[in-house]
Design a protein around this motif. Structure first.
Motif, PDB file in Angstrom:
ATOM      1  N   LEU A   1      -1.491  -5.839  -6.299  1.00 36.55           N
ATOM      2  CA  LEU A   1      -2.324  -6.813  -5.609  1.00 36.55           C
ATOM      3  C   LEU A   1      -1.584  -8.121  -5.390  1.00 36.55           C
ATOM      4  O   LEU A   1      -0.768  -8.529  -6.226  1.00 36.55           O
ATOM      5  CB  LEU A   1      -3.592  -7.087  -6.419  1.00 36.55           C
ATOM      6  CG  LEU A   1      -4.585  -5.937  -6.566  1.00 36.55           C
ATOM      7  CD1 LEU A   1      -5.730  -6.345  -7.473  1.00 36.55           C
ATOM      8  CD2 LEU A   1      -5.120  -5.492  -5.209  1.00 36.55           C
TER       9      LEU A   1
ATOM     10  N   GLY B   1      -9.893  -5.504  -5.225  1.00 34.78           N
ATOM     11  CA  GLY B   1      -9.125  -4.336  -4.827  1.00 34.78           C
ATOM     12  C   GLY B   1      -9.696  -3.132  -5.547  1.00 34.78           C
ATOM     13  O   GLY B   1     -10.490  -3.269  -6.484  1.00 34.78           O
TER      14      GLY B   1
ATOM     15  N   ARG C   1      -7.268   0.232  -1.685  1.00 34.88           N
ATOM     16  CA  ARG C   1      -7.488  -1.043  -0.999  1.00 34.88           C
ATOM     17  C   ARG C   1      -6.847  -2.136  -1.845  1.00 34.88           C
ATOM     18  O   ARG C   1      -7.252  -2.372  -2.985  1.00 34.88           O
ATOM     19  CB  ARG C   1      -8.985  -1.304  -0.834  1.00 34.88           C
ATOM     20  CG  ARG C   1      -9.311  -2.674  -0.252  1.00 34.88           C
ATOM     21  CD  ARG C   1      -9.031  -2.751   1.242  1.00 34.88           C
ATOM     22  NE  ARG C   1      -9.282  -4.099   1.750  1.00 34.88           N
ATOM     23  CZ  ARG C   1      -9.721  -4.372   2.967  1.00 34.88           C
ATOM     24  NH1 ARG C   1      -9.974  -3.385   3.807  1.00 34.88           N
ATOM     25  NH2 ARG C   1      -9.909  -5.603   3.357  1.00 34.88           N
ATOM     26  N   LEU C   2      -5.833  -2.771  -1.297  1.00 36.71           N
ATOM     27  CA  LEU C   2      -5.064  -3.754  -2.043  1.00 36.71           C
ATOM     28  C   LEU C   2      -5.305  -5.175  -1.551  1.00 36.71           C
ATOM     29  O   LEU C   2      -4.452  -6.052  -1.694  1.00 36.71           O
ATOM     30  CB  LEU C   2      -3.567  -3.426  -1.969  1.00 36.71           C
ATOM     31  CG  LEU C   2      -3.049  -2.410  -2.998  1.00 36.71           C
ATOM     32  CD1 LEU C   2      -3.670  -1.036  -2.794  1.00 36.71           C
ATOM     33  CD2 LEU C   2      -1.535  -2.302  -2.939  1.00 36.71           C
ATOM     34  N   SER C   3      -6.462  -5.413  -0.973  1.00 38.17           N
ATOM     35  CA  SER C   3      -6.839  -6.755  -0.548  1.00 38.17           C
ATOM     36  C   SER C   3      -8.348  -6.894  -0.702  1.00 38.17           C
ATOM     37  O   SER C   3      -9.065  -5.897  -0.810  1.00 38.17           O
ATOM     38  CB  SER C   3      -6.406  -7.001   0.907  1.00 38.17           C
ATOM     39  OG  SER C   3      -6.974  -6.039   1.768  1.00 38.17           O
TER      40      SER C   3
ATOM     41  N   THR D   1       0.833  -1.202   0.000  1.00 36.77           N
ATOM     42  CA  THR D   1       0.000   0.000   0.000  1.00 36.77           C
ATOM     43  C   THR D   1       0.868   1.252   0.000  1.00 36.77           C
ATOM     44  O   THR D   1       0.595   2.219  -0.727  1.00 36.77           O
ATOM     45  CB  THR D   1      -0.929  -0.002   1.219  1.00 36.77           C
ATOM     46  OG1 THR D   1      -1.703  -1.216   1.237  1.00 36.77           O
ATOM     47  CG2 THR D   1      -1.877   1.194   1.181  1.00 36.77           C
TER      48      THR D   1
END
Length: 268
Positions: A262, A246, A204-206, A169
């Motif tokens: 990601l 994501g 948002r990487l999840s 992030t």
């Protein structure tokens, strides 16, 4: 069109009532259970969801409601292009720890896009609401005011998850807007921080569920912002398993895709 100010008012009242029920149970005390995916759930989640489901049956009869605890119980109604997404208590982990960063979320999706959203924070009696094409507002004990995103300037700030901020992030933010301060906030409040012009970007990487994001996403869109998926197209709803891999939310400006950052298991 179903998305109108009257429905927004009904959803706002439903979220407030659900928040009051949560606070009542907090005062009384509540048990914590684990769902099949090991995530926590409490009677507060279920009580709030029951209130919202009943309110939406009255306010928008016939419109399907995809609600988190209903889905967890295997009850997923058939739905077409128009449906509600409800998270009766977003940020349960923070809630169980006694924090205030939890919210009640009600979002309406039409043709894959969120068009109406209400985010209510019971602990502070503060709410954010938005109706795309009409505007967005913040309601708190001091009153109501219209909100809007801010233009991207030289001084920049990011908002990120309390529990999911990681090196990926940080690397993404440096690529997207350069080195900047970031504030950690729980639940869908992150969308609201950008919507009211207190930050420029929320990546948002999840994975998240669509009921986690629909309400805040709608508020952000109504305030002049945007939210794009890994394909750099507007984040859409009604995906398989209601799963977001994501996204990046901004104050209306196009940010680089999150796809290269990601984890491998979310890229497919």
């Amino acid at each position: 069109m179903i998305a109108d100010p009257r429905l927004l008012a009904a959803c706002t009242e439903a979220a407030r009532s659900a928040g009051e029920a949560i606070l009542h149970l907090v005062e009384r005390g509540f048990a914590v259970e684990a769902k099949a995916d090991r995530s926590p759930v409490t009677e507060c989640d279920r009580a709030a969801e029951a209130i919202i489901l009943e309110a939406l049956r009255t306010a928008a009869p016939g419109v399907p409601v995809i609600a988190e605890e209903e889905v967890a119980a295997g009850r997923i109604p058939a739905h077409g292009a128009t449906f509600f997404l409800v998270d009766p208590l977003d940020g349960t982990k923070e809630f169980v720890r006694g924090g205030a960063d939890y919210t009640v979320n009600i979002g309406l999706v039409v043709d894959g896009a969120p068009v109406l959203g209400v985010v209510h924070q019971p602990a502070t009696a503060t709410g954010w609401s938005g109706l795309v094409g009409h505007g967005a507002w913040r309601d708190d004990p001091a009153g109501r005011r219209a909100i809007s995103v801010r233009p991207l300037g030289e001084t920049r700030a990011a908002v990120a998850s309390k529990s999911h901020f990681n090196q990926a992030t940080a690397d993404y933010l440096e690529r997207a807007i350069g080195l900047c301060d970031h504030v950690a906030v729980g639940s869908s409040l992150k969308f609201c921080v950008v919507a009211e012009g207190a930050a420029d970007i929320y990546p948002r990487l999840s994975p998240t569920s669509e009921w986690d994001t629909a309400a805040g996403h709608a508020v952000l869109l109504a305030a002049g912002g945007r939210c794009d998926g890994p394909d750099a197209a507007p984040l859409a709803y009604g995906k398989p398993a209601f799963l977001n891999r994501g996204f990046v939310a901004t104050g209306g400006w196009p940010a680089p895709s999150v796809a290269p950052f990601l984890p491998d298991f979310t890229r497919g």
